[in-house]
Design an enzyme around this catalytic site. Structure first.
Site, short mmCIF file in Angstrom:
data_model
loop_
_atom_site.label_atom_id
_atom_site.label_comp_id
_atom_site.label_asym_id
_atom_site.label_seq_id
_atom_site.Cartn_x
_atom_site.Cartn_y
_atom_site.Cartn_z
N ASP A 18 0.86 -1.17 0.00
CA ASP A 18 0.00 0.00 0.00
C ASP A 18 0.90 1.23 0.00
OD1 ASP A 18 -2.52 1.50 2.12
OD2 ASP A 18 -2.17 1.58 -0.02
N ASP A 47 -7.91 -7.33 1.73
CA ASP A 47 -6.90 -7.35 2.80
C ASP A 47 -7.56 -6.83 4.06
OD1 ASP A 47 -6.49 -4.22 2.24
OD2 ASP A 47 -5.52 -4.76 4.12
C1 LIG Z 1 -9.17 -1.02 7.36
N1 LIG Z 1 -9.85 -0.22 6.40
C2 LIG Z 1 -9.17 0.36 5.39
N2 LIG Z 1 -7.86 0.20 5.15
C3 LIG Z 1 -7.60 1.01 4.07
C4 LIG Z 1 -6.40 1.25 3.42
C5 LIG Z 1 -5.14 0.66 3.93
C6 LIG Z 1 -4.97 -0.73 3.73
C7 LIG Z 1 -3.67 -0.93 4.44
O1 LIG Z 1 -3.79 -0.61 5.82
C8 LIG Z 1 -3.80 -1.77 6.61
O2 LIG Z 1 -5.11 -2.01 7.08
C9 LIG Z 1 -5.50 -1.05 8.06
C10 LIG Z 1 -3.33 -2.86 5.70
O3 LIG Z 1 -2.04 -3.17 6.12
C11 LIG Z 1 -1.10 -2.48 5.30
C12 LIG Z 1 -0.01 -3.42 4.86
C13 LIG Z 1 -0.60 -1.29 6.09
O4 LIG Z 1 -1.77 -2.06 4.15
C14 LIG Z 1 -3.15 -2.26 4.35
C15 LIG Z 1 -6.38 2.20 2.35
N3 LIG Z 1 -5.19 2.48 1.71
C16 LIG Z 1 -5.17 3.43 0.75
N4 LIG Z 1 -4.01 3.73 0.11
N5 LIG Z 1 -6.29 4.10 0.35
C17 LIG Z 1 -7.50 3.84 0.91
O5 LIG Z 1 -8.52 4.51 0.55
C18 LIG Z 1 -7.57 2.85 1.97
C19 LIG Z 1 -8.79 2.55 2.61
C20 LIG Z 1 -8.79 1.63 3.67
N6 LIG Z 1 -9.77 1.20 4.51
#
Ligand SMILES: CNc1nc2c(CC[C@H]3O[C@@H](OC)[C@@H]4OC(C)(C)O[C@@H]43)c3nc(N)[nH]c(=O)c3cc2[nH]1
Length: 376
Positions: A92, A271
């Site tokens: 991400d 994820d």
């Molecule tokens: C929990 N709900 C949720 N997570 C989101 C993410 C992050 C997803 C990342 O955050 C982590 O989950 C919290 C996971 O572990 C790593 C490895 C950090 O990556 C995953 C999002 N990322 C981006 N770039 N853009 C978004 O609109 C977005 C929306 C989300 N909604």
């Protein structure tokens, strides 16, 4: 990277496919274990492969950039070499983490300045910088630098933010397309649909994202506290606009029930930190429902954790023993519970794939949604 559509469910938008990358194939629908800082917490690579049967894991730009840092990752030959995971990795872009983790972040057109949550050092993430960082980490699939709008969020903030995310996407593509992978294999960039919970903005964003014609498309800005019904409505709406022949990745989703519902809406990749984070607290997702293993009712239940699952931990250890480990805060407890939950998530999406291939997904899904959500 290539995506081949295979089966379609007659009663929903569910489908199966195969994503081909230089580090191997991914059978969809798929769940991607979260390995934020380069490891799926408490789980060995061997267990990820053999017990959990993970096909792709996640890493994160924000965390890896701060620690261990790009120089170490580059000297190692990229994240695959550093952590020994030789199958696909998705990173991400860090937008979400900067918004949710860093102190004193400021969002400007140029990019986001923030202070590290580790040592307070000051940094700047721009679309270009984040592309270079993800080139160095070396994930097979990298995410565009976006702003994940919070929930609730005013319409005009969501609109302004969405347009900035689109301008940042253009900068990401231009910069990414003129650079090469550093380690001899190819990487691909997924854009991210925003627009909060406003249908007209979601239409604009889905159409804008689709127009970049990248190898896959992500849906962001959901699973940020909005009601599940709203998440389903936005996902359904965006999936009606995104091209059918490209994988759809719904970011941060979700519970087993959320995943089954969104597979029916046409999502291919998921994820979520829940299976690993909640495991450490004793919350087990099983094929019969949700178990809070700390509940006294399990202290003499010597039956295996979840014999439906093929893996070692689910058939070798009992519920009573796992309860004892979690209550005693034994490290082995976190390991067993994490491996179990991830095995369940991968089993669930694998079952969904089989049901879609058999044309029986819709009725199976409706039965499973209530089953996996019940509290045991
Ligand atoms: C929990 N709900 C949720 N997570 C989101 C993410 C992050 C997803 C990342 O955050 C982590 O989950 C919290 C996971 O572990 C790593 C490895 C950090 O990556 C995953 C999002 N990322 C981006 N770039 N853009 C978004 O609109 C977005 C929306 C989300 N909604």
């Amino acid at each position: 990277m290539n995506f081949k559509l295979e089966s379609k469910d007659p009663g929903s938008k569910a489908r199966t496919g195969t994503i081909t990358t230089d580090h191997g194939d991914i059978k969809t629908p798929i769940f991607m274990p979260v390995g934020t800082a380069g490891s799926v917490k408490a789980v060995h690579q061997r267990e990820l492969k053999e017990d959990i049967k993970a096909q792709i894991i996640l890493g994160n730009t924000y965390h890896l950039y701060l620690r261990p840092g790009l120089d170490i990752l580059e000297e190692a030959g990229g994240l695959h070499k550093f952590n020994g995971w030789d199958r696909p990795i998705l990173t991400d872009s860090g937008g979400y983490q900067v918004y949710s983790l860093a102190d004193t972040r400021k969002i400007k057109e140029e990019g986001v300045t923030f202070q590290s949550h580790i040592d307070g050092s000051r940094h700047m993430f721009s679309p270009e910088a984040v592309m270079d960082i993800q080139r160095t980490i070396g994930a097979d699939i990298i995410m565009a630098f976006d702003e994940c709008t919070p929930y609730p969020c005013e319409y005009d903030y969501a609109e302004k933010s969405m347009h900035m995310t689109h301008r940042w996407l253009k900068r990401c593509c231009e910069h990414f397309d003129k650079t090469e992978g550093k380690y001899g294999y190819s990487q691909t960039l997924f854009p991210i649909v925003q627009g909060s919970v406003y249908k007209d903005l979601r239409t604009q964003s889905a159409e804008a994202i689709a127009s970049f014609e990248r190898d896959g498309n992500a849906i962001g800005g959901l699973s940020v506290g909005e009601p599940a019904e709203m998440m389903y409505e936005m996902t359904d709406h965006v999936c009606n606009i995104l091209p059918l022949d490209k994988p759809r990745y719904l970011m941060g989703v979700g519970t087993p029930a959320n995943i089954l519902e969104c597979i029916a809406l046409g999502i291919d990749m998921f994820d979520c930190v829940m299976p690993t984070r909640n495991a450490r607290n004793g919350m087990l997702f099983t094929s019969e429902g949700i178990i809070n293993i700390k509940n006294k009712k399990w202290d003499r239940d010597f039956s295996p954790i979840d014999p439906v699952l093929p893996g070692y931990v689910d058939n070798f250890y009992s519920k009573a023993y796992l309860r004892h480990l979690i209550m005693s805060k034994e490290i082995l407890g976190a390991q067993i519970a994490s491996i179990h939950n991830l095995s369940f998530y991968l089993w669930l999406v694998g079952e969904a794939r089989t049901q879609i291939e058999a044309g029986t997904f819709s009725q199976w899904k409706n039965k499973m949604v209530s089953k996996v959500s019940q509290r045991l």
